[in-house]
Design a protein around this motif. Structure first.
Motif, PDB file in Angstrom:
ATOM      1  N   UNK A 164       0.842  -1.199   0.000  1.00  0.00           N
ATOM      2  CA  UNK A 164       0.000   0.000   0.000  1.00  0.00           C
ATOM      3  C   UNK A 164       0.875   1.246   0.000  1.00  0.00           C
ATOM      4  N   UNK A 165       1.899   1.244   0.848  1.00  0.00           N
ATOM      5  CA  UNK A 165       2.809   2.387   0.911  1.00  0.00           C
ATOM      6  C   UNK A 165       3.508   2.604  -0.423  1.00  0.00           C
ATOM      7  N   UNK A 166       3.930   1.500  -1.044  1.00  0.00           N
ATOM      8  CA  UNK A 166       4.632   1.605  -2.321  1.00  0.00           C
ATOM      9  C   UNK A 166       3.717   2.153  -3.404  1.00  0.00           C
ATOM     10  N   UNK A 167       2.463   1.702  -3.425  1.00  0.00           N
ATOM     11  CA  UNK A 167       1.522   2.173  -4.449  1.00  0.00           C
ATOM     12  C   UNK A 167       1.224   3.658  -4.284  1.00  0.00           C
ATOM     13  N   UNK A 168       1.045   4.086  -3.040  1.00  0.00           N
ATOM     14  CA  UNK A 168       0.762   5.499  -2.786  1.00  0.00           C
ATOM     15  C   UNK A 168       1.942   6.364  -3.203  1.00  0.00           C
ATOM     16  N   UNK A 170       4.354   5.562  -5.363  1.00  0.00           N
ATOM     17  CA  UNK A 170       4.590   5.456  -6.796  1.00  0.00           C
ATOM     18  C   UNK A 170       3.669   6.389  -7.568  1.00  0.00           C
ATOM     19  N   UNK A 171       2.457   6.573  -7.061  1.00  0.00           N
ATOM     20  CA  UNK A 171       1.504   7.468  -7.722  1.00  0.00           C
ATOM     21  C   UNK A 171       2.022   8.898  -7.758  1.00  0.00           C
ATOM     22  N   UNK A 172       2.922   9.211  -6.841  1.00  0.00           N
ATOM     23  CA  UNK A 172       3.506  10.552  -6.785  1.00  0.00           C
ATOM     24  C   UNK A 172       4.954  10.549  -7.283  1.00  0.00           C
ATOM     25  N   UNK A 173       5.360   9.445  -7.883  1.00  0.00           N
ATOM     26  CA  UNK A 173       6.708   9.345  -8.415  1.00  0.00           C
ATOM     27  C   UNK A 173       7.781   9.289  -7.344  1.00  0.00           C
ATOM     28  N   UNK A 174       7.462   8.672  -6.208  1.00  0.00           N
ATOM     29  CA  UNK A 174       8.400   8.640  -5.092  1.00  0.00           C
ATOM     30  C   UNK A 174       8.623   7.210  -4.625  1.00  0.00           C
ATOM     31  N   UNK A 175       9.664   7.030  -3.841  1.00  0.00           N
ATOM     32  CA  UNK A 175       9.976   5.764  -3.184  1.00  0.00           C
ATOM     33  C   UNK A 175       9.470   5.866  -1.748  1.00  0.00           C
ATOM     34  N   UNK A 176       8.608   4.956  -1.309  1.00  0.00           N
ATOM     35  CA  UNK A 176       7.995   5.082   0.009  1.00  0.00           C
ATOM     36  C   UNK A 176       9.041   5.059   1.118  1.00  0.00           C
ATOM     37  N   UNK A 177      10.120   4.333   0.917  1.00  0.00           N
ATOM     38  CA  UNK A 177      11.137   4.242   1.962  1.00  0.00           C
ATOM     39  C   UNK A 177      11.837   5.587   2.156  1.00  0.00           C
ATOM     40  N   UNK A 178      12.094   6.273   1.053  1.00  0.00           N
ATOM     41  CA  UNK A 178      12.686   7.605   1.158  1.00  0.00           C
ATOM     42  C   UNK A 178      11.667   8.580   1.736  1.00  0.00           C
ATOM     43  N   UNK A 179      10.425   8.499   1.251  1.00  0.00           N
ATOM     44  CA  UNK A 179       9.393   9.440   1.699  1.00  0.00           C
ATOM     45  C   UNK A 179       9.137   9.326   3.193  1.00  0.00           C
ATOM     46  N   UNK A 180       9.130   8.124   3.722  1.00  0.00           N
ATOM     47  CA  UNK A 180       8.784   7.937   5.128  1.00  0.00           C
ATOM     48  C   UNK A 180       9.992   7.905   6.056  1.00  0.00           C
ATOM     49  N   UNK A 181      11.111   7.407   5.552  1.00  0.00           N
ATOM     50  CA  UNK A 181      12.269   7.181   6.420  1.00  0.00           C
ATOM     51  C   UNK A 181      13.474   8.040   6.046  1.00  0.00           C
TER      52      UNK A 181
END
Length: 210
Positions: A164-168, A170-181
């Motif tokens: 879910x985090x990855x899909x959200x 990716x929709x914004x052209x981002x990596x969830x791990x970078x965005x959150x951590x």
């Protein structure tokens, strides 16, 4: 409303922090720099010095303020609003500011614009009658509050389906791990949060001593 001086709540929080630091060290070592994780260990080490030290005025905060939880003014609704008040708390307003700066902006945009944004926020506080707060003290509060970004985001990463985090993201052209951590790690290092925690703990000990 959770209060900063709620002893039972803060004891529980300390226990959770003691568990998520090793989890971050093990699972997310590629996103957190060694120095940022060391800063979180410092947070835990000085916990008892700082957690009941309240020298600055507190207010009602959202705790998890970020752009997706905001309604911006439109012609139909000409006012700003925050929603999802799941865990309001009594704390420093700087906590919500730190949340927005770190999680609401890219690392590059935060670095480029944080000084201007915080200066504007401070000017507006003064215009609206806030006294007894300097720009330097506000910045210290914001930087220290980044420890709660670590707390919230690591827990969210451990409790949420990563697909879910990855899909959200990716929709914004981002990596969830970078965005959150990664954003939290970068701010921790940029702001020298570990050193500030040590200084704040020393201030607290000196205040108690007399």
């Amino acid at each position: 409303i959770r209060k900063q001086d709620d002893a039972a709540w803060m004891a529980m929080l300390k226990g959770v922090v003691a568990q998520i630091i090793p989890a971050a060290q093990g699972m997310y070592a590629d996103q957190f720099s060694p120095s940022s994780l060391l800063a979180m260990e410092t947070w835990l080490r000085v916990w008892d010095d700082i957690i009941t030290y309240f020298p600055d005025a507190m207010t009602l905060i959202h705790v998890d303020a970020h752009p997706k939880q905001m309604f911006f003014p439109t012609d139909a609704l000409p006012r700003f609003a925050l929603f999802d008040w799941q865990q309001p708390a009594k704390n420093l307003g700087a906590n919500d500011v730190a949340r927005l700066l770190v999680t609401g902006l890219s690392i590059e945009d935060r670095r480029a614009h944080e000084q201007e944004l915080v200066a504007g926020y401070f000017a507006e506080l003064c215009r609206r009658g806030v006294t007894g707060l300097t720009a330097e003290r506000l910045w210290m509060q914001i930087k220290l509050a980044n420890v709660f970004n670590f707390y919230i985001n690591v827990i969210a990463s451990l409790q949420t389906d990563t697909q879910i985090l990855a899909a959200m993201a990716e929709a914004e052209g981002a990596d969830w791990r970078v965005a959150m951590l990664g954003k939290v790690s970068a701010a921790t290092d940029d702001w020298r949060v570990g050193d500030l925690l040590e200084a704040y703990a020393a201030e607290a000990r000196a205040a108690r001593a007399g």
